[in-house]
Design an enzyme around this catalytic site. Structure first.
Site, PDB file in Angstrom:
ATOM      1  CG  HIS A 146      -2.202   0.773   0.987  1.00 33.10           C
ATOM      2  ND1 HIS A 146      -2.276   1.898   0.200  1.00 33.10           N
ATOM      3  CD2 HIS A 146      -3.457   0.567   1.438  1.00 33.10           C
ATOM      4  CE1 HIS A 146      -3.517   2.348   0.185  1.00 33.10           C
ATOM      5  NE2 HIS A 146      -4.255   1.571   0.921  1.00 33.10           N
ATOM      6  CE1 TYR A 175      -9.081   7.214   6.490  1.00 36.31           C
ATOM      7  CE2 TYR A 175      -9.964   6.037   4.607  1.00 36.31           C
ATOM      8  CZ  TYR A 175      -8.962   6.787   5.181  1.00 36.31           C
ATOM      9  OH  TYR A 175      -7.849   7.111   4.447  1.00 36.31           O
ATOM     10  CB  THR A 223      -6.327   9.053   0.322  1.00 37.13           C
ATOM     11  OG1 THR A 223      -5.477   8.860   1.469  1.00 37.13           O
ATOM     12  CG2 THR A 223      -6.050   7.993  -0.726  1.00 37.13           C
TER      13      THR A 223
END
Length: 791
Positions: free
Chosen positions: A481, A597, A610
């Site tokens: 990630h 979230y 993000t």
């Protein structure tokens, strides 16, 4: 042995008559072709650097400026307004050499050279001016807040100008220098939005305490931290991204498997071929074709759907040939310019598979042939080799210590270098996966768990992404990630699936297409010397990873009752519809609300990643309570939907909450000061973590003629121990696929139960809105008051 001889360019032996030198012309030819490919790539990169460096102008525009300048000069007009004369005065032409006098006295050559210098400077100035104008245009975001069908004249003019400045065909990275920098929100605005977001989650007393903490923070430490943050924003390309990558991802010392890495799935209903080697051949080829497009910058820049507004493409740079290497305090992302091989794991063994030969990419059939050789190889794993990948699945510090002590020299370093420098990692799994058999629901759940963590040692979780090819031809990926977010990987995976199925294709018997050069050298087995200390640590890391994997409860299900087509007919955002449904589902599941979230991108800005959309709002909670008490609530749903859309727009345009507060917290740590407010904010758990997997290239999939070729999307593990992770993908007009995860160890969560609540919430809200919509239309025609309908 023949392959070994071909790999040697020359051999020599010492004889009584002297040295006998033998050259292998075939090997030399392959070296030449490979070098030629390398030089072609360098020239291509240089060419692309020039083209994107002058965007939105073109290199040929320089010639136009030069010619225009010369023409106006020799029409006895000075386009420079005296600058050419001043440049001529400052040229160093005071020499006594007769050739220099001859050169200086010419009435044609010297003015032409001066005009060339002026034209070049003018051209560069025009490029900077055009780029500055484009950056100003891309900094305008008011268009996002205008209602559909009510576009202002300002926005119409803006759209026209953006189209004009973007008329030239851009390369992948052409817009990078024209993208605006992420702005730092006013601290007052961030705190106000934060308090609004937590209001439905706190009691009156708790909210009053939080309001006092926020006010105290703003009046004391907050403004001081804000000044440092603004200073960083002036200096750095993006004031968030480097700290986000470093502190959220790379400094985490816990396992990245499940906690950070995420997965992507194959087609839901279709497996293009049942042959494992053939599926691997096409999948690897499609990925390498995508890499070629990235390297040549032939991919179209991503844009906001339905607009001409570009998104930052910086995350594509580290997609291939990248690995995350462990460190004692922080990991490091390492990226190599190119790699001509992939690393393959099968049955406890590691291989290097060369995908280029003599400068050309192997055909899909040749890669299938090489993969089949690996599958047919019956050699046993070396001691300690089979479960070595568990080091990447466990805690980071032990892996860092083992790597530093035992993998920095000798055969272990050479083999580890092969894995880390490979274009990507491939696992040839010995299991069968997919929606199959008598229990497709359970099998889909197993498929998700397999991609998320596998056996905890048969994936290399440090690689930018790993491809998994199953025994029955199903495939999938596991992505690390830190280097990029899911939309970037989703774009890659969409291209891979579409190219595999529709472009490359298979023969009638399921094999890849193309010819095979059977003289290709065998894939190379990697050699290891794993001491007992490392083997002991492998077992400890495996135990940690196995406990983490066993605790994950995954549930994947397609929702086929309706999709975005029916939702949009109600003039509602599909994402807002789903997010409010998740709020209703969570309330029914847990009897309350939680901090929620939703990931939103900030790639409207350079190097943007993000931002958080806090989906649990006052408006969504009001709607849910209305539903639970069976009152009329269509109006409340509309308010909640509009609120969610506004929150999403604010996040996209740099006015989010969480990244700003995160960076303020980092600054406070650097200054060595404590903030009770920031400490409490960043310690709040996200019990409902959600993300939409975007479908970005629908033109690659012909769902009308091939309706079964739909992707399941992907998912991730739960963020909180007592929470849910929910990923969803809106496919076509009539389908939504969900991925739900939680932990077995929490008695209050259950992924299957929550999945059932999601389905019920979606159906109930659609029933409510559809009935109310019909009732509203009927009441307008009869001029009667609207009848209340109960959920």
């Amino acid at each position: 042995m023949a392959e070994a001889h071909q790999a040697v360019a020359f051999q020599f032996t010492i004889t009584p008559e002297g040295i006998d030198l033998q050259l292998s012309y075939q090997a030399l030819n392959q070296i030449y072709l490979s070098g030629l490919r390398s030089w072609k790539k360098r020239v291509s990169r240089m060419r692309n650097s020039v083209i994107k460096g002058v965007y939105p102008a073109s290199p040929s525009s320089w010639l136009f400026v030069v010619i225009a300048t010369l023409v106006t000069m020799y029409m006895h007009s000075d386009p420079s307004m005296g600058l050419i004369a001043k440049i001529q005065q400052h040229l160093p032409l005071r020499y006594t050499d007769k050739h220099t006098h001859f050169f200086r006295d010419q009435k044609f050559v010297l003015p032409s050279l001066v005009s060339l210098v002026f034209s070049t400077l003018l051209w560069l100035s025009l490029i900077l001016a055009l780029r500055f104008c484009l950056k100003l245009l891309l900094s305008y975001h008011q268009w996002m807040f205008e209602r559909h069908g009510q576009i202002s004249n300002t926005t119409k003019v803006w759209v026209t100008l953006v189209r004009l400045f973007s008329s030239r065909k851009p390369l992948l990275y052409s817009y990078q220098t024209s993208l605006p920098h992420l702005p730092v929100p006013a601290i007052k605005d961030t705190l106000s939005r934060y308090l609004e977001s937590v209001r439905p989650l706190l009691s009156d007393v708790e909210f009053k305490q939080m309001t006092e903490l926020a006010s105290q923070f703003e009046s004391t430490l907050g403004n001081r931290l804000q000044r440092y943050l603004k200073l960083k924003a002036l200096w750095a390309t993006n004031y968030v991204s480097d700290w986000w990558e470093e502190y959220v991802y790379l400094r985490s010392r816990s396992p990245i498997m499940v906690n950070s890495n995420y997965y992507g799935m194959d087609f839901l209903y279709v497996t293009p071929t049942p042959l494992q080697a053939a599926r691997a051949g096409n999948t690897i080829t499609a990925l390498l074709l995508y890499r070629r497009k990235v390297n040549r910058e032939e991919l179209k820049p991503s844009r906001v759907p339905g607009t001409v507004i570009p998104l930052c493409a910086a995350q594509c740079e580290r997609m291939f040939n990248t690995t995350r290497t462990p460190g004692a305090e922080t990991d490091v992302l390492q990226h190599w310019q190119d790699s001509e091989f992939v690393a393959v794991y099968h049955n406890g063994r590691y291989f290097r598979l060369w995908v280029y030969c003599a400068g050309r990419l192997l055909s899909p059939r040749e890669i299938e042939y090489q993969i089949q050789r690996i599958l047919d190889d019956s050699s046993p794993p070396q001691p300690g080799e089979e479960k070595l990948g568990a080091l990447t699945a466990g805690d980071r510090i032990p892996w860092s210590q083992m790597r530093k002590q035992y993998f920095t020299s000798g055969v272990n370093k050479r083999s580890l270098d092969v894995i880390e420098k490979a274009a990507f990692f491939v696992t040839l799994d010995d299991e069968e996966q997919g929606m199959r058999g008598e229990d497709p629901v359970k099998n889909l759940d197993c498929y998700a768990k397999s991609l998320l963590h596998g056996k905890c040692y048969d994936r290399w979780f440090d690689k930018s992404f790993s491809i998994v090819i199953y025994k029955n031809g199903k495939n999938g990926l596991n992505a690390e990630h830190s280097w990029a977010d899911a939309p970037t990987v989703a774009h890659l995976w969409e291209y891979t699936l579409a190219t595999d199925a529709f472009q490359l294709g298979y023969t009638e018997d399921g094999h890849c297409k193309g010819q095979v050069d059977r003289s290709l050298p065998h894939p190379q087995r990697l050699v290891w010397d794993i001491p007992s200390e490392v083997q002991a640590q492998v077992q400890r890391s495996l135990a940690v990873a196995q406990a983490l994997a066993d605790d994950v409860d995954c549930h994947v299900f397609p929702f086929r009752d309706f999709g975005k087509g029916r939702i949009k007919k109600l003039r509602i955002s599909p994402d807002a519809f789903i997010q409010i449904s998740l709020q209703l589902a969570y309330y029914r599941d847990r009897g309350g609300f939680c901090l929620t979230y939703e990931a939103s991108m900030t790639r409207l800005f350079r190097e943007g990643r993000t931002e958080t959309v806090r989906s649990c709002s006052n408006e969504s909670c009001d709607f849910v309570k209305c539903c639970m008490s069976e009152e009329q609530c269509r109006r409340l749903f509309q308010l909640a939907s509009e609120k969610h859309q506004n929150l999403y727009r604010l996040a996209m345009t740099g006015a989010g909450i969480d990244r700003h507060l995160f960076c303020l917290y980092v600054v406070s740590k650097y200054l060595g000061v404590e903030s009770s407010f920031l400490k409490q904010v960043l310690s709040e758990p996200w019990r409902l973590s959600t993300s939409q997997t975007p479908v970005q290239q629908m033109e690659l999939f012909d769902l009308k003629n091939h309706p079964d070729f739909i992707s399941l999307g992907g998912g991730f593990g739960p963020v909180a121990d007592d929470g849910y992770g929910v990923s969803y993908i809106i496919v076509g007009e009539d389908m939504i696929n969900f991925h739900v995860s939680s932990k077995y160890s929490c008695s209050e969560t259950d992924s299957h139960r929550f999945g059932a609540q999601i389905i019920k919430a979606i159906q109930d809200i659609m029933t409510l809105l559809s009935v109310d919509s019909k009732t509203s239309s009927s009441s307008k025609s009869t001029a009667q008051p609207e009848t209340k309908k109960l959920l």
